[in-house]
Design a protein around this motif. Structure first.
Motif, PDB file in Angstrom:
ATOM      1  N   VAL A 247       0.864  -1.179   0.000  1.00 59.42           N
ATOM      2  CA  VAL A 247       0.000   0.000   0.000  1.00 59.42           C
ATOM      3  C   VAL A 247       0.906   1.235   0.000  1.00 59.42           C
ATOM      4  N   ASP A 248       0.308   2.398  -0.119  1.00 58.53           N
ATOM      5  CA  ASP A 248       1.067   3.647  -0.120  1.00 58.53           C
ATOM      6  C   ASP A 248       1.085   4.245   1.282  1.00 58.53           C
ATOM      7  N   VAL A 249       2.272   4.454   1.805  1.00 55.63           N
ATOM      8  CA  VAL A 249       2.449   5.065   3.126  1.00 55.63           C
ATOM      9  C   VAL A 249       3.053   6.448   2.922  1.00 55.63           C
ATOM     10  N   ILE A 250       2.324   7.459   3.374  1.00 55.82           N
ATOM     11  CA  ILE A 250       2.717   8.859   3.164  1.00 55.82           C
ATOM     12  C   ILE A 250       3.067   9.448   4.525  1.00 55.82           C
ATOM     13  N   VAL A 251       4.322   9.849   4.697  1.00 54.23           N
ATOM     14  CA  VAL A 251       4.804  10.368   5.975  1.00 54.23           C
ATOM     15  C   VAL A 251       5.132  11.846   5.813  1.00 54.23           C
TER      16      VAL A 251
END
Length: 268
Positions: A247-251
């Motif tokens: 999945v896409d993890v945006i920090v």
């Protein structure tokens, strides 16, 4: 010229490696004693990521029975031997043995590398036996003295998406840093949207038993939690972590690239 430590360790990756340990190691098979020693060696066959134990032949209470043909390094040409690759896929020359303890047999569960440093030792298949380091049970694989985890509270803003759909969002993550693995963001369950519990489980030598979740209409086993972690993983109890690989993890507004690891292709 200065050297990065990971490169120093990586330079020996293709070699048969070992490290003595002062821990007392106890091994059983179906309740029958196999070995007990405080002179065990941690052993990494060439290209193996995690170690197993070798015990002195003199410490064995079980019987070794030669399997037959000797094992050779050409039998397994994979460049990376992660924990999913069975013990019997040996990457150095040596001899395989069955281990007989009482009425039970660990088939091909022992291996003696053809190396003079192992003349008085035999390497045991971790998955075939029950293990204790001192009085503590050990799961998955032995604790690696060159591997550690750090869990830190953070105020970074973490957003998790799949194909643009919001799955989780939190500004109170726990960040888990583990040697040679991507940073993982463990989020409070209240900050995570709907997930479907899975019957998949796995085990980590440092964190314990993981239970998994799937994304509705998305990848299977995309997230996990530790409901009753070992002491090293106690801070992340009941928090949920997503595979950055799936999945896409945006920090803090930065969308990370999906790392390539042994978990990249599973559950998609």
């Amino acid at each position: 010229m200065a050297q990065q430590m990971s490169a120093v360790f990586g330079a020996a990756f293709d070699a048969l490696r070992y490290e003595p340990t002062a821990k007392r190691i106890r091994v059983t098979l179906a309740g029958e004693p196999v070995a007990e020693t405080d002179r065990a060696l941690l052993v990494w066959e060439p290209r193996r990521i995690v170690p197993t134990y070798a015990v002195p032949l003199a410490a064995l209470t079980a019987q070794l029975v030669p399997v037959g043909a000797e094992s050779g390094s050409e039998e397994n040409a994979r460049s990376l031997l992660d924990p999913t690759v069975p013990f019997t896929a040996h990457s150095c020359d040596g001899t395989e043995f069955d281990v007989v303890a009482g009425e039970d047999t660990g088939a091909a569960a022992a291996f003696r590398p053809a190396d003079p440093d192992f003349a008085d030792y035999v390497v045991l298949d971790f998955a075939a036996f029950h293990w204790h380091e001192e009085s503590e049970p050990v799961v998955s694989h032995p604790h690696d003295p060159f591997h550690r985890i750090d869990v830190l509270r953070s105020s970074r803003h973490v957003r998790v998406e799949y194909e643009g759909r919001l799955l989780a969002e939190s500004s109170r993550p726990l960040l888990l840093f583990e040697t040679n693995l991507p940073m993982r963001c463990y989020l409070p369950a209240d900050d995570v949207g709907e997930l479907v519990p899975s019957d998949t489980v796995s085990y980590c030598a440092y964190k314990g038993r993981a239970s998994y979740y799937s994304v509705p209409g998305g990848p299977r086993d995309a997230a996990w939690t530790y409901r009753d972690p070992l002491h090293d993983g106690a801070p992340v109890r009941d928090h949920i972590c997503f595979f950055d690989e799936r999945v896409d993890v945006i920090v803090d507004g930065v969308r990370g690239e999906r790392p390539v690891t042994q978990w990249s292709e599973q559950g998609v």
